[in-house]
Design a protein around this motif. Sequence first.
Motif, PDB file in Angstrom:
ATOM      1  N   ALA A 177       0.821  -1.219   0.000  1.00  0.00           N
ATOM      2  CA  ALA A 177       0.000   0.000   0.000  1.00  0.00           C
ATOM      3  C   ALA A 177       0.850   1.262   0.000  1.00  0.00           C
ATOM      4  O   ALA A 177       0.309   2.379   0.046  1.00  0.00           O
ATOM      5  CB  ALA A 177      -0.925   0.003   1.207  1.00  0.00           C
ATOM      6  N   GLY A 178       2.199   1.115  -0.049  1.00  0.00           N
ATOM      7  CA  GLY A 178       3.084   2.266  -0.144  1.00  0.00           C
ATOM      8  C   GLY A 178       3.614   2.787   1.167  1.00  0.00           C
ATOM      9  O   GLY A 178       4.276   3.838   1.195  1.00  0.00           O
ATOM     10  N   ARG A 194     -10.441  -4.122   2.511  1.00  0.00           N
ATOM     11  CA  ARG A 194      -9.483  -3.019   2.422  1.00  0.00           C
ATOM     12  C   ARG A 194      -9.690  -2.068   3.589  1.00  0.00           C
ATOM     13  O   ARG A 194     -10.818  -1.728   3.942  1.00  0.00           O
ATOM     14  CB  ARG A 194      -9.638  -2.270   1.094  1.00  0.00           C
ATOM     15  CG  ARG A 194      -9.181  -3.101  -0.098  1.00  0.00           C
ATOM     16  CD  ARG A 194      -9.017  -2.271  -1.349  1.00  0.00           C
ATOM     17  NE  ARG A 194      -8.523  -3.079  -2.456  1.00  0.00           N
ATOM     18  CZ  ARG A 194      -7.228  -3.302  -2.682  1.00  0.00           C
ATOM     19  NH1 ARG A 194      -6.319  -2.763  -1.894  1.00  0.00           N
ATOM     20  NH2 ARG A 194      -6.852  -4.047  -3.705  1.00  0.00           N
ATOM     21  N   THR A 245      -8.638   1.654   5.367  1.00  0.00           N
ATOM     22  CA  THR A 245      -8.166   3.004   5.054  1.00  0.00           C
ATOM     23  C   THR A 245      -7.233   3.496   6.153  1.00  0.00           C
ATOM     24  O   THR A 245      -7.587   3.481   7.335  1.00  0.00           O
ATOM     25  CB  THR A 245      -9.350   3.973   4.916  1.00  0.00           C
ATOM     26  OG1 THR A 245     -10.223   3.504   3.883  1.00  0.00           O
ATOM     27  CG2 THR A 245      -8.864   5.372   4.573  1.00  0.00           C
ATOM     28  N   LYS A 275      -4.715   6.721   7.322  1.00  0.00           N
ATOM     29  CA  LYS A 275      -4.238   8.091   7.145  1.00  0.00           C
ATOM     30  C   LYS A 275      -2.908   8.222   7.863  1.00  0.00           C
ATOM     31  O   LYS A 275      -2.782   7.814   9.021  1.00  0.00           O
ATOM     32  CB  LYS A 275      -5.246   9.095   7.706  1.00  0.00           C
ATOM     33  CG  LYS A 275      -4.843  10.542   7.479  1.00  0.00           C
ATOM     34  CD  LYS A 275      -5.908  11.502   8.001  1.00  0.00           C
ATOM     35  CE  LYS A 275      -5.491  12.959   7.765  1.00  0.00           C
ATOM     36  NZ  LYS A 275      -6.519  13.916   8.276  1.00  0.00           N
ATOM     37  N   TYR A 280      -1.005  11.731   3.843  1.00  0.00           N
ATOM     38  CA  TYR A 280      -1.515  10.931   2.728  1.00  0.00           C
ATOM     39  C   TYR A 280      -2.522   9.907   3.256  1.00  0.00           C
ATOM     40  O   TYR A 280      -2.548   9.576   4.453  1.00  0.00           O
ATOM     41  CB  TYR A 280      -0.384  10.245   1.957  1.00  0.00           C
ATOM     42  CG  TYR A 280       0.303   9.110   2.689  1.00  0.00           C
ATOM     43  CD1 TYR A 280      -0.153   7.795   2.571  1.00  0.00           C
ATOM     44  CD2 TYR A 280       1.439   9.341   3.473  1.00  0.00           C
ATOM     45  CE1 TYR A 280       0.486   6.750   3.217  1.00  0.00           C
ATOM     46  CE2 TYR A 280       2.078   8.304   4.130  1.00  0.00           C
ATOM     47  CZ  TYR A 280       1.598   7.012   3.996  1.00  0.00           C
ATOM     48  OH  TYR A 280       2.224   5.983   4.644  1.00  0.00           O
ATOM     49  N   THR A 305      -4.043   6.003   2.264  1.00  0.00           N
ATOM     50  CA  THR A 305      -3.858   4.815   1.434  1.00  0.00           C
ATOM     51  C   THR A 305      -4.814   3.723   1.880  1.00  0.00           C
ATOM     52  O   THR A 305      -5.335   3.774   3.004  1.00  0.00           O
ATOM     53  CB  THR A 305      -2.400   4.301   1.521  1.00  0.00           C
ATOM     54  OG1 THR A 305      -2.226   3.237   0.586  1.00  0.00           O
ATOM     55  CG2 THR A 305      -2.080   3.802   2.912  1.00  0.00           C
ATOM     56  N   LYS A 306      -5.043   2.770   1.012  1.00  0.00           N
ATOM     57  CA  LYS A 306      -5.879   1.620   1.333  1.00  0.00           C
ATOM     58  C   LYS A 306      -5.037   0.353   1.232  1.00  0.00           C
ATOM     59  O   LYS A 306      -4.403   0.114   0.205  1.00  0.00           O
ATOM     60  CB  LYS A 306      -7.092   1.536   0.394  1.00  0.00           C
ATOM     61  CG  LYS A 306      -8.158   2.590   0.660  1.00  0.00           C
ATOM     62  CD  LYS A 306      -9.364   2.377  -0.231  1.00  0.00           C
ATOM     63  CE  LYS A 306     -10.465   3.386   0.095  1.00  0.00           C
ATOM     64  NZ  LYS A 306     -11.074   3.102   1.419  1.00  0.00           N
ATOM     65  N   ALA A 307      -5.029  -0.422   2.317  1.00  0.00           N
ATOM     66  CA  ALA A 307      -4.256  -1.661   2.340  1.00  0.00           C
ATOM     67  C   ALA A 307      -5.207  -2.850   2.328  1.00  0.00           C
ATOM     68  O   ALA A 307      -6.251  -2.834   2.985  1.00  0.00           O
ATOM     69  CB  ALA A 307      -3.378  -1.712   3.580  1.00  0.00           C
TER      70      ALA A 307
END
Length: 349
Positions: A285-286, A319, A321, A323, A331, A333-335
């Motif tokens: 997920a970054g 998934r 969410t 923050k 940012y 992202t969704k993992a």
Amino acid sequence: MKFVIGRNSLIWGLFGLWLGTVLLFWQFYKTESNQTFADAVASTSSSVVNIYTFSNQASPFRNGDQHTITNLGSGVIISKDGYILTNHHVIQGASEIILSLNDRRQARATLVGTDPASDLAVLKTDLDQLTPIKIGNSSTIRVGDQILAIGNPFGIGQTVTSGIVSAKGRDSIGLNPYENFIQTDAAINPGNSGGALIDLSGNLIGISSAIYTSSGGSQGIGFATPINDAIKIMDAIIKHGSVVRGYLGVQVQENNEQVAQALNLPSAKGLLVTSVTPYGPAEKAGMKAGDIIISIEKQSNLSAHNAQQLVSDLTPGERVTIKALRGRQSYITKALVERLPAIQQTNTP
């Protein structure tokens, strides 16, 4: 007229004296009855079993000959159809499990499944005429409440000890990856593991799990798994054979002013990501080490323990969410949540 009024006054006075005497005796009776735990024990003792385990292992001193190692502990009958809760460490490595009931019956038990991460296990017996314990609500107990511990310390037989709830939500003991202990000063000794922690109404509020000791015996610091947690784990084991937990693959620590100053972080809030598992959901997920998690599924002000519990309760495949901050840039992202690997035994959400 004066005579009538005087007689009525006398009648009312005698009635008041009688009522006061009745209330006084009732209060005395309640006080005396509260000084004994016999009723709670009588309604519960048949639901607590002694557990004896046997394990055949190769002896290092006899050219591979087998020898039997005996362990002992306790368990609690949860249902009429024979499901029993105990600790994972009580039955770990056992080749045979024997139950000894309070009515002197004995029987073999089969292992339904275990959850090493919470140190719980579920057994099954085919015995009939079982007495399941009354299930309480561990979320309603308060620090200072009187409780009783029932188990089989040192293998001497069923024993009852009393104490109070010393603390709730102990989660940094270092015994298990997933901790949420009730702490008590009721004496819990070797052999009590897997036994019952009950309130004074005979309701099960916890499964005795461990003690903090420097001598090997009770020193007034014992820990029990709350029954609300234990029942959820038992249901999962019965349904799936194991506990399915969500997993993101990050290690975190709680952020604060000291940590933020020492690491020159832009914020003293949130959870600092200390490491990210390669090829895990968080990395995919970054996310990177050094990021600061502000919220998970819109839940902020999380402790490291609460974040772990939150993620473990998620369903693999959904998934989540997240923050976060990277430097001064926020940012979202969704993992994709994965299932916690069986070998994962560290405190990682």
